[in-house]
Design an enzyme around this catalytic site. Structure first.
Site, mmCIF file in Angstrom:
data_model
loop_
_atom_site.group_PDB
_atom_site.id
_atom_site.type_symbol
_atom_site.label_atom_id
_atom_site.label_comp_id
_atom_site.label_asym_id
_atom_site.label_seq_id
_atom_site.Cartn_x
_atom_site.Cartn_y
_atom_site.Cartn_z
ATOM 1 N N ASP A 1 0.875 -1.162 0.000
ATOM 2 C CA ASP A 1 0.000 0.000 0.000
ATOM 3 C C ASP A 1 0.924 1.227 0.000
ATOM 4 O OD1 ASP A 1 -2.283 1.735 0.549
ATOM 5 O OD2 ASP A 1 -1.480 1.838 2.582
ATOM 6 N N ASP B 1 -1.679 -1.022 5.948
ATOM 7 C CA ASP B 1 -1.938 -0.541 7.306
ATOM 8 C C ASP B 1 -3.374 -0.109 7.547
ATOM 9 O OD1 ASP B 1 -1.864 1.749 5.698
ATOM 10 O OD2 ASP B 1 -1.172 2.997 7.358
ATOM 11 N N ASP C 1 -6.944 -2.031 3.267
ATOM 12 C CA ASP C 1 -5.949 -3.048 2.902
ATOM 13 C C ASP C 1 -6.315 -4.443 3.423
ATOM 14 O OD1 ASP C 1 -4.248 -1.125 1.701
ATOM 15 O OD2 ASP C 1 -3.494 -0.562 3.676
#
Length: 636
Positions: free
Chosen positions: A321, A519, A523
């Site tokens: 990410d 995080d 995600d």
């Protein structure tokens, strides 16, 4: 040493067993031959008690044969034909290897169980009438108000109500510098208040605190074996059965075919029973895996199972990410352009005064960039906040605006001055414009910049032949700009949570073993679908819950370290397996050619078990801080 004996009763029994053997040998040498067997028998009982108990329990309850049964039979068999000392020695060394395995397990969990002592057993509860009473920490409820004195450990996760704290969070983050906290900031149970007393409100149940989660995750990890350990465990039952069948067959072969005496044939059978036992093979993986899990935990890397640690070194691709993972998650001013002839200090003062009126991340970034320039502060007049566009106000007799181009820029005469604006916008930066009386006087470029260690981490994985991908919800220009800075192989932008998960599935089909690092809540689906889901410790609870690995320190360098640790675990486990099998084969052939006796067979066989355990304990070693030196340490 004192702690070793106190926490390891089998080790105490082993030492006593050894002393009895020495006493038995002493009596044998001084014509007390008839009394000596009594001491050997005592050595049997004391030294072999723990191992025999576990072995018989496992056999009866799980209907599964194990190496403990082989050792017991070999010792009893040797004693039946008068080799009392050899039988006792076999039990002693077997017990020693078992005691060292207990020691390895205790040592690998010591760093984790130490966390339990960080959270105080009692807390100071503030009652409605402001009376303060001491209560057990596990009785606290969400919403309870607590007093945390200076120098005390924070009893539970919560939020500061009144007062300021200087919190030592080294137990969680590894950072040596304490962090200043004010009212409204979150605090973690088990961390230490170094400043004056403050009050706090309990935000989580005692079973849901960060430390509780850490302990739970590590406990689960240590009870979940690696694939290699599971495979060896499956082989053990069949291997022991083969040995038990082979021994009487070989005794018959020695006696009837080779025409050896019955005593010699039976003796060689007992030696075979000893040296063919897979003790070292069984101990090849588990102590090493536990040591590696503990090593990672001490560095703030929590593996939820031995299999995830073992597989980390097998990843062929790794996806990240962007925001909060590869980048800091906070906008930073990277470019500032002022029109020629304008008073830059005055523009900076105006921008600071205007943006202080907003809580927007862009406003905070601009204030942070200019606030420390030493300009005198003042209040703007007629401030107007047009949500989504920008702010305006009056100062120095002029009308000022700051925000988006369509809101700020009204004149086309400034087109030449703003030529670089489009350029930095194509670099993925957010451009903010400033005008005075509708005339453009300045513009700034802001960006969520990559973390310092991100580029080095990406380079490490690329050097290992791992394909790198960035998944982001941002537009392509921003994603490609960050991707170019970090030299990432591929960037996929405009990704929604379900699209991230779908991309991970596709990459999994293409590359096999793939890791995903994230995080946020968005995600979580991707983390769950990856071969190994990795959550940043500062992320959301749901990301941490679905992940297989958690980086508590929120440092990307821990990814490189995890990969190196996995490779080292694989290397040491393979060393142990090859060594254990080689020793077994060597000892079996030595026995067939009557080169070794039972004591030598015991020393060779159990010595190899001790060596593989000690080799596994090497994974407890702490590497140096830098990635380069870490690589050197891990590969030695």
């Amino acid at each position: 040493m004192k702690t070793l004996f106190k926490e390891n009763k089998p080790m105490m029994a082993t030492i006593l067993s050894g002393c009895l053997i020495i006493l038995g040998i002493f009596l044998s040498l001084h014509t007390y031959v008839r009394i000596a067997p009594l001491f050997y028998i005592l050595s049997f009982i004391i030294g072999g008690f723990y191992q025999a108990k576990e072995g018989l329990k496992d056999t009866v309850e799980n209907k599964k044969l194990n190496v403990d049964i082989l050792m017991i039979l070999a010792a009893v068999g040797a004693s039946l034909i008068g080799y009392w000392m050899e039988g006792a020695l076999l039990i002693f060394i077997f017990s020693l290897s078992g005691s060292l395995e207990v020691y390895a397990t205790n040592k690998s969990t010591k760093a984790i169980t130490g966390l339990m002592n960080l959270t105080p057993e009692n807390a100071l509860l503030i009652q409605k009438e402001d009376a303060i009473i001491e209560v057990p920490t596990n009785s606290l409820k969400i919403g309870d108000k607590l007093l945390v004195p200076k120098g005390a450990s924070i009893p539970i996760d919560g939020v500061i109500l009144t007062g300021n704290g200087l919190i030592d969070e080294s137990a969680v983050s590894g950072e040596t510098l304490p962090i200043e906290k004010i009212a409204g900031d979150e605090v973690i149970g088990g961390t230490i208040n170094l400043a004056e007393a403050f009050t706090m409100q309990v935000a989580k149940d005692s079973s849901d605190t960060l430390f509780a989660k850490i302990l739970r995750m590590v406990d689960e990890a240590q009870s979940t074996p690696s694939k290699t350990a599971t495979m060896i465990e499956k082989i053990e039952n069949k291997y022991v059965a083969i040995v038990l069948i082979s021994v009487p067959v070989m005794i018959a072969f020695f006696y009837f075919i080779l025409q050896w005496s019955w005593n010699e044939s039976f003796y060689r059978g007992m030696v075979l029973l000893t040296v063919a036992s897979p003790c070292a093979l069984v101990a090849s993986a588990v102590p090493a895996t536990l040591s590696a899990i503990s090593n990672g935990a001490k560095k703030g890397i929590l593996f939820k199972g031995g299999a995830y640690l073992e597989n980390f070194g097998l990843i062929k691709a790794i996806a990240f990410d962007k925001t909060g993972t590869l980048t800091s998650g906070k906008l930073v001013m990277t470019d500032a352009f002022f029109k020629a002839g304008e008073d830059e200090k005055k523009i900076q003062m105006v921008c600071t005064a205007l943006e202080k009126m907003s809580t927007h991340p862009i406003a905070k970034a601009i204030v942070l960039a200019f606030e420390d320039q030493g300009h005198p502060s003042f209040m703007m007049e007629d401030v107007n906040d047009l949500t989504g566009y920008g702010l305006s106000g009056t100062a120095f007799g002029s009308q000022w605006k700051i925000g988006k181009k369509e809101y700020v820029v009204k004149s086309t005469e400034t087109a030449t001055f703003s030529t670089d604006a489009e350029k930095i916008q194509k670099e993925g930066k957010t451009v903010i414009y400033v005008s005075r009386n509708d005339q453009l006087v300045a513009y700034f470029g802001l960006q969520d910049i990559p973390k310092k260690e991100a580029k080095e981490m990406i380079r490490y994985f690329k050097s290992q032949g791992v394909y790198t991908i960035m998944l982001t919800g941002d537009h392509m220009a921003t994603g490609e700009a960050i991707g170019k800075q970090l030299e990432i192989d591929e960037v996929k932008a405009n990704c929604l949570p379900d699209e991230k998960a779908q991309i991970i599935k596709q990459l999994k089909e293409q590359y096999g073993t793939i890791a995903m690092v994230g995080d946020g809540i968005n995600d979580a689906p991707a983390l769950a679908n990856a071969s190994i889901g990795i959550a940043m410790g500062a992320g959301t609870d749901i990301a941490i819950d679905v992940a297989d690995v958690v980086l508590m320190k929120n440092e990307l360098a821990q990814l490189s370290y995890s990969h190196q640790l996995s490779n080292r675990l694989k290397k040491i486990t393979l060393q142990n397996i090859i060594f254990a099998i080689s020793v077994i084969i060597l000892l079996i052939f030595s026995n067939l050619f009557q080169v070794i006796n039972l004591p030598l067979g015991v020393v060779g066989h159990e010595g190899s078990t001790i060596l593989v355990i000690l080799n596994g304990l090497r994974l407890l070693r702490s590497p140096s801080a830098s990635t380069d030196s870490t690589t050197k340490n891990l590969d030695t």
